[in-house]
Design a protein around this motif. Sequence first.
Motif, PDB file in Angstrom:
ATOM      1  N   ASN A 475     111.353  54.476  37.718  1.00 47.39           N
ATOM      2  CA  ASN A 475     111.578  54.325  39.156  1.00 47.39           C
ATOM      3  C   ASN A 475     112.319  53.031  39.449  1.00 47.39           C
ATOM      4  OD1 ASN A 475     109.786  56.507  40.648  1.00 47.39           O
ATOM      5  ND2 ASN A 475     108.594  55.765  38.914  1.00 47.39           N
ATOM      6  N   THR A 476     113.338  53.123  40.261  1.00 50.23           N
ATOM      7  CA  THR A 476     114.070  51.950  40.727  1.00 50.23           C
ATOM      8  C   THR A 476     113.983  51.890  42.245  1.00 50.23           C
ATOM      9  OG1 THR A 476     115.620  52.024  38.871  1.00 50.23           O
ATOM     10  CG2 THR A 476     116.290  50.771  40.808  1.00 50.23           C
ATOM     11  N   ASN A 477     113.457  50.793  42.765  1.00 51.30           N
ATOM     12  CA  ASN A 477     113.420  50.545  44.199  1.00 51.30           C
ATOM     13  C   ASN A 477     114.208  49.271  44.468  1.00 51.30           C
ATOM     14  OD1 ASN A 477     111.572  52.271  46.044  1.00 51.30           O
ATOM     15  ND2 ASN A 477     110.468  52.165  44.090  1.00 51.30           N
ATOM     16  N   ALA A 478     115.424  49.417  44.978  1.00 54.08           N
ATOM     17  CA  ALA A 478     116.285  48.274  45.267  1.00 54.08           C
ATOM     18  C   ALA A 478     116.273  48.005  46.764  1.00 54.08           C
ATOM     19  CB  ALA A 478     117.707  48.542  44.783  1.00 54.08           C
ATOM     20  N   PHE A 479     115.963  46.774  47.145  1.00 52.87           N
ATOM     21  CA  PHE A 479     115.822  46.425  48.546  1.00 52.87           C
ATOM     22  C   PHE A 479     116.917  45.425  48.932  1.00 52.87           C
ATOM     23  CE2 PHE A 479     112.453  47.718  51.378  1.00 52.87           C
ATOM     24  CZ  PHE A 479     112.762  47.023  52.536  1.00 52.87           C
ATOM     25  N   TYR A 480     117.538  45.674  50.096  1.00 52.40           N
ATOM     26  CA  TYR A 480     118.637  44.836  50.573  1.00 52.40           C
ATOM     27  C   TYR A 480     118.352  44.420  52.014  1.00 52.40           C
ATOM     28  CZ  TYR A 480     121.005  46.926  46.558  1.00 52.40           C
ATOM     29  OH  TYR A 480     121.341  47.345  45.292  1.00 52.40           O
ATOM     30  N   THR A 481     118.682  43.178  52.326  1.00 48.27           N
ATOM     31  CA  THR A 481     118.516  42.651  53.684  1.00 48.27           C
ATOM     32  C   THR A 481     119.872  42.175  54.198  1.00 48.27           C
ATOM     33  OG1 THR A 481     116.249  41.963  53.215  1.00 48.27           O
ATOM     34  CG2 THR A 481     117.332  40.952  55.116  1.00 48.27           C
ATOM     35  N   MET A 482     120.159  42.532  55.443  1.00 49.31           N
ATOM     36  CA  MET A 482     121.444  42.151  56.026  1.00 49.31           C
ATOM     37  C   MET A 482     121.424  40.678  56.438  1.00 49.31           C
ATOM     38  SD  MET A 482     123.441  43.704  59.367  1.00 49.31           S
ATOM     39  CE  MET A 482     123.821  45.277  58.570  1.00 49.31           C
ATOM     40  N   SER A 483     122.478  39.968  56.046  1.00 46.58           N
ATOM     41  CA  SER A 483     122.631  38.560  56.426  1.00 46.58           C
ATOM     42  C   SER A 483     123.156  38.471  57.864  1.00 46.58           C
ATOM     43  CB  SER A 483     123.594  37.856  55.471  1.00 46.58           C
ATOM     44  OG  SER A 483     123.935  36.572  55.951  1.00 46.58           O
ATOM     45  N   LYS A 484     122.520  37.628  58.688  1.00 43.78           N
ATOM     46  CA  LYS A 484     122.965  37.476  60.070  1.00 43.78           C
ATOM     47  C   LYS A 484     124.315  36.781  60.139  1.00 43.78           C
ATOM     48  CE  LYS A 484     118.291  37.298  61.995  1.00 43.78           C
ATOM     49  NZ  LYS A 484     117.305  36.479  62.784  1.00 43.78           N
TER      50      LYS A 484
END
Length: 808
Positions: A475-484
């Motif tokens: 299982n691969t769970n890749a999490f990304y957050t947008m830079s303001k």
Amino acid sequence: MKRTSFLNLIALFLLTNTFFVSLPAIAFPVNGTKTGYVDGGKLVGKIVESPGNVGVSFATVALLMVKDSALTNGGVADENGVFTIANVNPGKYILRITNMGYQTLFVPNVSVAAEGNLLDLGNITILPEAKKLNEVIVRGEKSMIVDDIDKKMVNIGKDMLATSNNVSDLLEKVPAVSLDENGNPQVRGKGNVVVLIDGKPSNLYGSDLPTILQSFPANLIERIDVMTTPSAKYEGEGASGVIDIITKKTKIRGTNGGMRLTLGNKNNHNLSGNINYKAGKFGLNASLSGQSRQMTWKRNLSRDNFISENTSHLQQSGTGGNKGKNAFGRVGMNYDFNDKNSVEVGVNYSLDENKNNSSILNETSVTPGIVSESFRRLNNTSGNGNNMNFSFDYRKKFADKDHQLNFTSSYSLGSSDGESYLSQESEIDSLLRNQQNIRDAKRRSLFLNTDYTWPITPKSTLEVGLRSRTSSNDNTNAFYTMSKETGSYGFDPNISNIFGYRDATYTGFMTFSQKTDLWGMRAGLRVTDYNQEINQISVNREFSVHFLTLVPSLALTRKLGETSQLKLNYSRRVQRPEADWLNPYTDISDPRNVKSGNPNLKPEFTHKAEMGYSNYEASGGFGPSLFMDYSNNAITQIRTIDESGISLTRFDNVGRELSYGFETDFSQTIGEILKINGSGRVFRSEVVSQIAQIDNRTWSYSGNLNAFIKLPMDFRASAYVNYEGPRAIAQGTREGVFIANMGIRKDLLEKKATISFNVQDIFLSRAYKSQLNTATYSQNSLWQQTNRLVNLTFQYRFGKITASGDDA
């Protein structure tokens, strides 16, 4: 799964169905010929029904030798009743015509001349079974419940099939079985149930059990076995018991099949069909189903957090919905080398597509009535999955039909992927965010099983078996957050996770059964060597665990009459941690209620005992019992709160869990008008853990009832109600849940077709409420389905089968 792929599968099935139905007359070897066709005459004719000489579709036409009635040739009539039998040697024959719902007709003195090329038999009239005057044969359905020494077998009758589209619908009608809010089966209101399909683990058909059960057509099921105290022959896992879904494998000759179309509100539709063909030693069966589904829900949560210096209050409210499509295909072939040796091969393939969305308003207040922070969390998720399973089974019978060797094997591979877009809307800048989660999973498993049954004496039997199951899950769970600042997504290594999981299970079991005229005994022992390898690749943490477990079982019965008996059962069960429970990936889709796995979980061992009485006849019966389940290392979900008011939920070994009480199931036919079946129980549930400071104990009651009513004009109505009473859970209690369904149906076209109208969750009462109370927080929550399901179903059956061998 793409829409075009889904529709292509449906179209492929319809073309396949048409191909089989329109097969020309099938030539059989004649006069010992083993290869090819032989030249000869041709018989033609039309099977009709009086009055009006209406053609009878798909009748089976067999050509028999006059001397010994041996089958030499045959065919299947088309949809207009026309049949052709080619390559018929000169001679005298008997023509046998059979079809579902009609009297068997024998036409003697069918003479094929040496010089004749074509013999037209004209119209051949057969009579419906209802018009048979000289002899009346009443064939009732089997008793719904059959009580075996270590299980209860629930036969799936016509009424249950007419009001059920899939296996999920059937399970809700089985005594002592219910479904939770996610569609997972429960026994006596508790989860952790092992579900088998023909004795094989259901996860060979896919990773998501509710989707498997919803996609499996109901008309493929012969019976459902429920084991609350399983013998050592069955899987040692499943603290609550084992459910084995047995598919139809009747020995048949001829061709038959059916199609089922369901149209429902809110885009809940279903199309399925199946076809079976058997000639001589060879058999073929195929089925395909496609489904679209949609469900809406609402959610509320209210929590007071005491852990910080000032008590804070969290209020959540929102709605959401789930949409999905799935397709399930199955092809199987079997070949009987002789009466003692047979093989069967099969392929199953499933596709699933789902889309989920939710909108949850979060409001936090420190001073009552004054909101200090507020934001709305939006979640849009989509995913796709597929699974393929290959199976090979071999069975060898010895001189004694109870003396046999079975070998079964299955190889399964599948994958799933998905992505989620999460955003927060708020007037507070620090709460604004956009996030993305990309998931990918691949799985493989191999199942091998060998069972040997040896009748030592006419009244004693020894069964031994070896099983192995190996599986892998990446299982691969890749999490990304947008830079303001940049407006682009950046990878977040703190909550992303790559998780590798391997397990291998090696099992040996032995059961010994002894029967006398009055007593029965079955004792068994199951030894399992279980190995887990866990690799948290993203944090470079790898470890393995090894468990060697013993699962003994004992069942005693004492006959009191022809159909009544007393029974005493004991079984030890083990619940090993599942991969999802171990995966330490942190799910922050709800940032105020975070979830995570626990790689330090240990197995849970449960002692199960039951003492009961049963008396089941064809017209009905009942089976009261006393039961007790005890576990001293129970696996359950635990919720903790930090100083910021964020909760973390994960599975943990908490302590003692005890359940005991009285239960009975029953079924009864009242005249020719009413059939009822159901179950009810009164029980006490206790969850106690000194370490977790848990002490919850409560009495409760639960039950379900099915009623099938015969109405004027050959209509039949059905009603189903189920109530799961309050029970103790870790850190609190769960309130009772009430569900009611109803339906009405009518047979058409000489009972070859059925039309039915069904309503599920009539009162929109499928609401799950819980109260949790600890030293650090107090919480009330609600999850409720908000769309009532209404559907109209048309089912059509065609062809004719004639039983042979044990099924005659």
